[in-house]
Design a protein around this motif. Structure first.
Motif, short mmCIF file in Angstrom:
data_model
loop_
_atom_site.label_atom_id
_atom_site.label_comp_id
_atom_site.label_asym_id
_atom_site.label_seq_id
_atom_site.Cartn_x
_atom_site.Cartn_y
_atom_site.Cartn_z
N GLN A 1 0.79 -1.05 0.05
CA GLN A 1 0.05 0.02 -0.07
C GLN A 1 1.02 1.19 0.15
OE1 GLN A 1 -2.29 -1.82 3.30
NE2 GLN A 1 -3.65 -0.52 2.49
N TYR A 2 0.33 2.20 -0.72
CA TYR A 2 1.15 3.65 -0.83
C TYR A 2 0.27 4.47 -0.46
CZ TYR A 2 4.55 1.65 -4.31
OH TYR A 2 5.50 0.93 -4.93
N TYR A 3 0.89 5.68 0.44
CA TYR A 3 0.24 6.64 1.09
C TYR A 3 1.06 7.79 0.52
CZ TYR A 3 -1.82 3.05 4.01
OH TYR A 3 -2.26 1.92 4.54
N PHE A 4 0.33 8.85 0.39
CA PHE A 4 1.00 9.96 -0.25
C PHE A 4 0.66 11.28 0.52
CE2 PHE A 4 -0.54 7.05 -3.57
CZ PHE A 4 0.47 7.18 -4.55
N THR A 5 1.57 12.40 0.26
CA THR A 5 1.54 13.69 0.69
C THR A 5 1.33 14.67 -0.68
OG1 THR A 5 2.62 13.36 2.84
CG2 THR A 5 2.58 15.57 1.94
N GLY A 6 0.44 15.10 -0.86
CA GLY A 6 0.18 15.72 -2.45
C GLY A 6 0.51 14.46 -3.41
N ASP A 7 1.20 14.69 -4.24
CA ASP A 7 1.30 13.81 -5.53
C ASP A 7 2.67 12.84 -5.19
OD1 ASP A 7 0.59 12.89 -8.21
OD2 ASP A 7 2.51 13.51 -8.63
N LYS A 8 3.22 12.98 -4.07
CA LYS A 8 4.48 11.88 -3.81
C LYS A 8 4.09 11.09 -2.80
CE LYS A 8 8.10 15.17 -5.49
NZ LYS A 8 9.45 15.67 -5.14
N VAL A 9 4.99 9.96 -2.91
CA VAL A 9 4.84 8.77 -1.80
C VAL A 9 5.35 9.14 -0.81
CG1 VAL A 9 5.14 6.42 -1.43
CG2 VAL A 9 4.23 6.85 -3.67
N SER A 10 4.84 9.36 0.46
CA SER A 10 5.36 9.60 1.88
C SER A 10 5.77 8.25 2.96
CB SER A 10 4.47 10.59 2.60
OG SER A 10 3.20 10.21 2.95
N GLU A 11 4.86 7.47 2.40
CA GLU A 11 4.87 6.05 3.07
C GLU A 11 4.30 4.80 2.55
OE1 GLU A 11 2.21 4.14 6.71
OE2 GLU A 11 2.79 6.38 6.88
N ILE A 12 5.25 3.80 2.80
CA ILE A 12 4.86 2.48 1.90
C ILE A 12 4.51 1.50 2.95
CG2 ILE A 12 5.77 3.08 -0.15
CD1 ILE A 12 8.07 1.25 0.31
N LEU A 13 3.61 0.46 2.79
CA LEU A 13 3.37 -0.61 3.89
C LEU A 13 3.27 -1.82 3.16
CD1 LEU A 13 2.37 -1.88 6.35
CD2 LEU A 13 -0.05 -1.21 5.58
N PHE A 14 4.16 -2.98 3.49
CA PHE A 14 4.27 -4.44 2.89
C PHE A 14 3.52 -4.96 4.14
CE2 PHE A 14 8.02 -2.28 1.17
CZ PHE A 14 7.92 -2.48 -0.21
N SER A 15 2.77 -6.01 3.53
CA SER A 15 2.20 -6.99 4.58
C SER A 15 2.14 -8.19 3.84
CB SER A 15 0.60 -6.55 4.81
OG SER A 15 -0.06 -6.34 3.66
N GLN A 16 1.88 -9.34 4.92
CA GLN A 16 1.75 -10.77 4.39
C GLN A 16 0.83 -11.31 5.19
OE1 GLN A 16 5.11 -13.06 2.94
NE2 GLN A 16 4.80 -14.64 4.26
N VAL A 17 -0.19 -12.46 4.71
CA VAL A 17 -0.93 -13.06 5.68
C VAL A 17 -1.19 -14.41 4.81
CG1 VAL A 17 -3.17 -12.30 4.66
CG2 VAL A 17 -3.04 -13.38 6.83
N THR A 18 -0.90 -15.68 5.50
CA THR A 18 -1.22 -17.05 4.84
C THR A 18 -2.45 -17.51 5.45
OG1 THR A 18 1.41 -17.37 4.92
CG2 THR A 18 -0.22 -19.19 4.68
N THR A 19 -3.42 -18.05 4.40
CA THR A 19 -4.66 -18.51 4.76
C THR A 19 -4.87 -20.04 4.13
OG1 THR A 19 -5.70 -17.36 2.84
CG2 THR A 19 -5.78 -16.33 4.74
N MET A 20 -5.66 -20.85 4.78
CA MET A 20 -5.98 -22.13 4.08
C MET A 20 -7.19 -21.85 3.40
SD MET A 20 -3.41 -23.90 5.45
CE MET A 20 -3.99 -25.55 5.22
#
Length: 200
Positions: free
Chosen positions: A181-200
């Motif tokens: 996921q990307y989060y922006f301040t104006g038109d520029k990325v200010s923060e990124i979030l990587f995540s993972q989940v494993t499901t059956m």
């Protein structure tokens, strides 16, 4: 009627108390905490969106290592909400803040998310000079919307290029879902979030 008024007042008090608590959470934690039941990942991608995490010379992996493992290596304090555990560090060398997150319900302290922010240090984060690296091949903080659209080949009219996912089939019918996921301040990325989940 009096009982109804008392109940309503109590619910209002709880709501205000919860709102005040949320407002005190650091932004990356608040976002992860609010979304960790159901993250809206808009665009499926074949790009590699799994980060490589190396902290003080040691490799850490989602859903294998724990926040306690990270704390033992780097110090710091593990914080808690009802849904999320987190520990964070401000890397003086890179001037980045790294947030290591765990979904309490599904991961029970195992690492399930990492956020990278260039918005400066937080009072909740431990400052460190130890080598911390979260490497990835996708555009990061400072990138613009159009850079993401080109990199991920987002078709016109497909919505903002702000979240992506990929799925990997594992043994015994399990599926590993990775999100970005990307989060922006104006038109520029200010923060990124990587995540993972494993499901059956």
């Amino acid at each position: 009627m009096l009982k109804l008024i008392v109940i309503t007042a109590s619910l209002t008090s709880i709501f205000l108390s919860s709102s005040a608590f949320a407002s005190r959470l650091p932004t990356p934690v608040y976002r992860y905490d609010a979304e960790d039941d159901s993250v809206a990942l808009h665009h499926k991608t074949a790009k590699d969106i799994i980060p490589r995490i190396t902290l003080d010379g040691r490799t850490y992996r989602f859903e294998e290592n724990t926040l306690v493992d990270i704390q033992r290596a780097l110090g710091g304090e593990i914080h808690h909400t009802q849904r999320t555990e987190w520990i964070c560090f401000y890397n003086r060398a890179d001037q980045q803040t790294l947030w290591f997150l765990s979904n309490k319900v599904m991961q029970h302290g195992r690492l399930s998310g990492v956020a990278i922010s260039q918005n400066g240090s937080s009072a909740d984060c431990t400052k460190t000079d130890k080598p911390l690296s979260v490497s990835y091949s996708v555009p990061g903080p400072g990138a613009q919307h159009q850079t993401l659209s080109r990199y991920f080949d987002t078709p016109p009219g497909a919505g903002s290029p702000d979240s992506f996912y990929c799925e990997h089939a594992l043994d015994k019918g399990a599926t590993q879902l990775n999100g970005l996921q990307y989060y922006f301040t104006g038109d520029k990325v200010s923060e990124i979030l990587f995540s993972q989940v494993t499901t059956m």
